[in-house]
Enzyme design. Structure first.
Site, PDB file in Angstrom:
ATOM      1  N   ASP A  31       0.843  -1.205   0.000  1.00 41.71           N
ATOM      2  CA  ASP A  31       0.000   0.000   0.000  1.00 41.71           C
ATOM      3  C   ASP A  31       0.874   1.248   0.000  1.00 41.71           C
ATOM      4  OD1 ASP A  31      -1.837   2.165   0.757  1.00 41.71           O
ATOM      5  OD2 ASP A  31      -3.253   0.546   1.170  1.00 41.71           O
ATOM      6  N   ASP A  35      -1.105  -0.093  -4.792  1.00 40.48           N
ATOM      7  CA  ASP A  35      -2.380   0.502  -5.188  1.00 40.48           C
ATOM      8  C   ASP A  35      -2.177   1.939  -5.678  1.00 40.48           C
ATOM      9  OD1 ASP A  35      -1.657   1.258  -2.630  1.00 40.48           O
ATOM     10  OD2 ASP A  35      -3.649   1.008  -1.762  1.00 40.48           O
ATOM     11  N   HIS A  36      -1.151   2.613  -5.112  1.00 37.88           N
ATOM     12  CA  HIS A  36      -0.829   3.994  -5.482  1.00 37.88           C
ATOM     13  C   HIS A  36       0.472   4.356  -4.786  1.00 37.88           C
ATOM     14  CE1 HIS A  36      -1.873   5.061  -1.403  1.00 37.88           C
ATOM     15  NE2 HIS A  36      -2.980   4.341  -1.548  1.00 37.88           N
ATOM     16  N   ASP A  38       2.126   2.499   3.483  1.00 36.36           N
ATOM     17  CA  ASP A  38       1.329   3.722   3.288  1.00 36.36           C
ATOM     18  C   ASP A  38       1.364   4.623   4.524  1.00 36.36           C
ATOM     19  OD1 ASP A  38      -0.795   5.256   1.781  1.00 36.36           O
ATOM     20  OD2 ASP A  38      -1.975   4.671   3.529  1.00 36.36           O
ATOM     21  N   SER A  77      -7.011   4.408  -1.511  1.00 38.99           N
ATOM     22  CA  SER A  77      -6.859   2.947  -1.480  1.00 38.99           C
ATOM     23  C   SER A  77      -8.169   2.235  -1.800  1.00 38.99           C
ATOM     24  CB  SER A  77      -6.357   2.483  -0.112  1.00 38.99           C
ATOM     25  OG  SER A  77      -5.013   2.854   0.052  1.00 38.99           O
ATOM     26  N   THR A 112      -8.066  -1.804   1.348  1.00 43.09           N
ATOM     27  CA  THR A 112      -7.545  -2.750   0.359  1.00 43.09           C
ATOM     28  C   THR A 112      -8.138  -4.156   0.531  1.00 43.09           C
ATOM     29  OG1 THR A 112      -5.516  -1.445   0.294  1.00 43.09           O
ATOM     30  CG2 THR A 112      -5.432  -3.622  -0.731  1.00 43.09           C
TER      31      THR A 112
HETATM   32 ZN   LIG Z   1      -2.859   6.315   2.112  1.00 44.86          ZN
END
Ligand SMILES: [Zn+2]
Length: 370
Positions: free
Chosen positions: A42, A303-304, A261, A84, A137
């Site tokens: 993440d 995811d990013h 993340d 997310s 997620t």
């Molecule tokens: Zn985030």
């Protein structure tokens, strides 16, 4: 006359060559993919992977073993920078949605995930995360809610998701709910053994299990999480393998390095390094599994990107030897940078180039026949 002959020849060539090419590709054999292990870091951008590599002084890391790579576009349906929920939904279902939406479109249409499709086909499925199982997620792979913060609703939807092995945090949303419901008996009625630590399931080798190992998130890698993620991954793989042998089927498994993340939101280099090291160790567990189990594809992606991380040199005079590398952050939130995806094992070479997160989902689904 000459021109028309040429045209006919070109036409014949096009008609003959096109199908031949397709046949040749098929004959060469897309390797049979039976199992897919999808690891999602993440917030893990290419800079986060680079940071791990340079902190390890370029000693080989597990991700270095990847056999193919691609770049993935991550934008959501209503924002060029995704969250997310939308990114998880795109990876899980192959359809883009708006930020904050889980498993459904902005218009309210239900989107079906790889896990649900695998379950419908009688395959085994699993999720292993270091956040809570109701977080964006993991939720994107089984739930359908317009707002990712509907954690209690997501927990209710988990009970009938069919997921065979789930390990993460989130006791609060199952057993200590604001609405007073206790979902533990409901889980048990679905045939789950419910556990509250990895230790409790160390002797378990088959069956269905939900391990709620924290109230919400597991501790950070810089605290006392130890090898929770790689160990939980190995345990889930052991159980899935036994279940698959019994039922003569394959599996789809999603593993999330959830807290990369959080570390990047906090702009904390030490935490990023610790989370990335932990995630890479888990990647190693998955790659080793693929080495020993034919037909296993491992996909490592994100995811990013979080943090807008860059790694500039401390000094700009490159005639001198290195004086260190800085961690600079463009944001305390997410960025619109593409993320990297790595592939290993059966079918890995089918992936390359620049693709959308939804296309990544479609190619995995196709290889698994979902
Ligand atoms: Zn985030």
């Amino acid at each position: 006359m000459k021109r028309s002959i040429l045209f006919v020849l070109v036409l014949i060539a096009a008609i003959v060559v096109a199908p031949l090419d397709a046949v040749a590709r098929k004959r060469k054999g897309t390797p049979k993919v039976k199992n897919v292990i999808m690891l999602i870091g993440d917030g893990m951008g290419v800079a986060h992977i680079s940071a791990l590599m340079l902190e390890e002084k370029y000693q080989p890391i597990n991700m270095d073993r990847a056999e193919a790579a691609a770049l993935i576009k991550t934008y959501s349906a209503n924002n060029r920078v995704t969250d997310s929920a939308a990114a998880g939904t795109a990876l899980a279902t192959g359809t883009k949605t708006g930020n904050h939406y889980i498993g459904m479109t902005i218009e309210g249409d239900t989107l079906i995930s790889l896990i649900t499709r695998a379950e419908q086909k009688g395959m085994q499925t699993a999720e292993v995360v270091t956040c809570y199982l109701t977080h964006a997620t993991p939720a994107a792979f089984f739930a359908h809610v317009p707002n990712r913060n509907q954690y209690e609703d997501i927990a209710v939807q988990f009970v009938t998701s069919g997921i065979d092995v789930a390990i993460g945090g989130g006791t609060r949303y199952f057993a200590k709910r604001k609405d007073g419901r206790n979902l533990i008996p409901d889980l048990e009625a679905q045939g789950y053994k419910v556990a509250y630590s990895l230790d409790e399931i160390k002797d378990m080798s088959e069956g269905r299990v939900v391990a709620l190992c924290a109230d919400q998130n597991l501790p950070m890698a810089t605290q006392d999480r130890g090898d929770f993620l790689p160990d939980a991954t190995a345990k889930a793989l052991e159980i899935l393998t036994a279940n698959c042998a019994k039922e003569k089927t394959g599996f789809f498994m999603m593993i999330e390095g959830s807290q990369i993340d959080y570390a990047a939101h906090a702009c904390d280099a030490e935490q990023i390094y610790a989370e990335m090291k932990d995630f890479d160790k888990t990647v190693g567990v998955a790659f080793d599994y693929a080495d020993k189990h034919e037909g296993t594809l491992v996909v490592v992606c994100a995811d990013h990107e979080t943090g807008g991380l860059s790694l500039p040199s401390k000094k700009t005079d490159f005639t001198l030897s290195e004086s260190g590398v800085e961690y600079r952050y463009g944001t305390t939130s997410h960025s619109g940078s593409m993320i990297g995806a790595l592939f290993y094992g059966a079918g890995a070479k089918e992936f390359s180039g620049i693709m959308d997160n939804t296309e990544l989902n479609r190619r995995i689904a196709e290889l698994l026949g979902l």
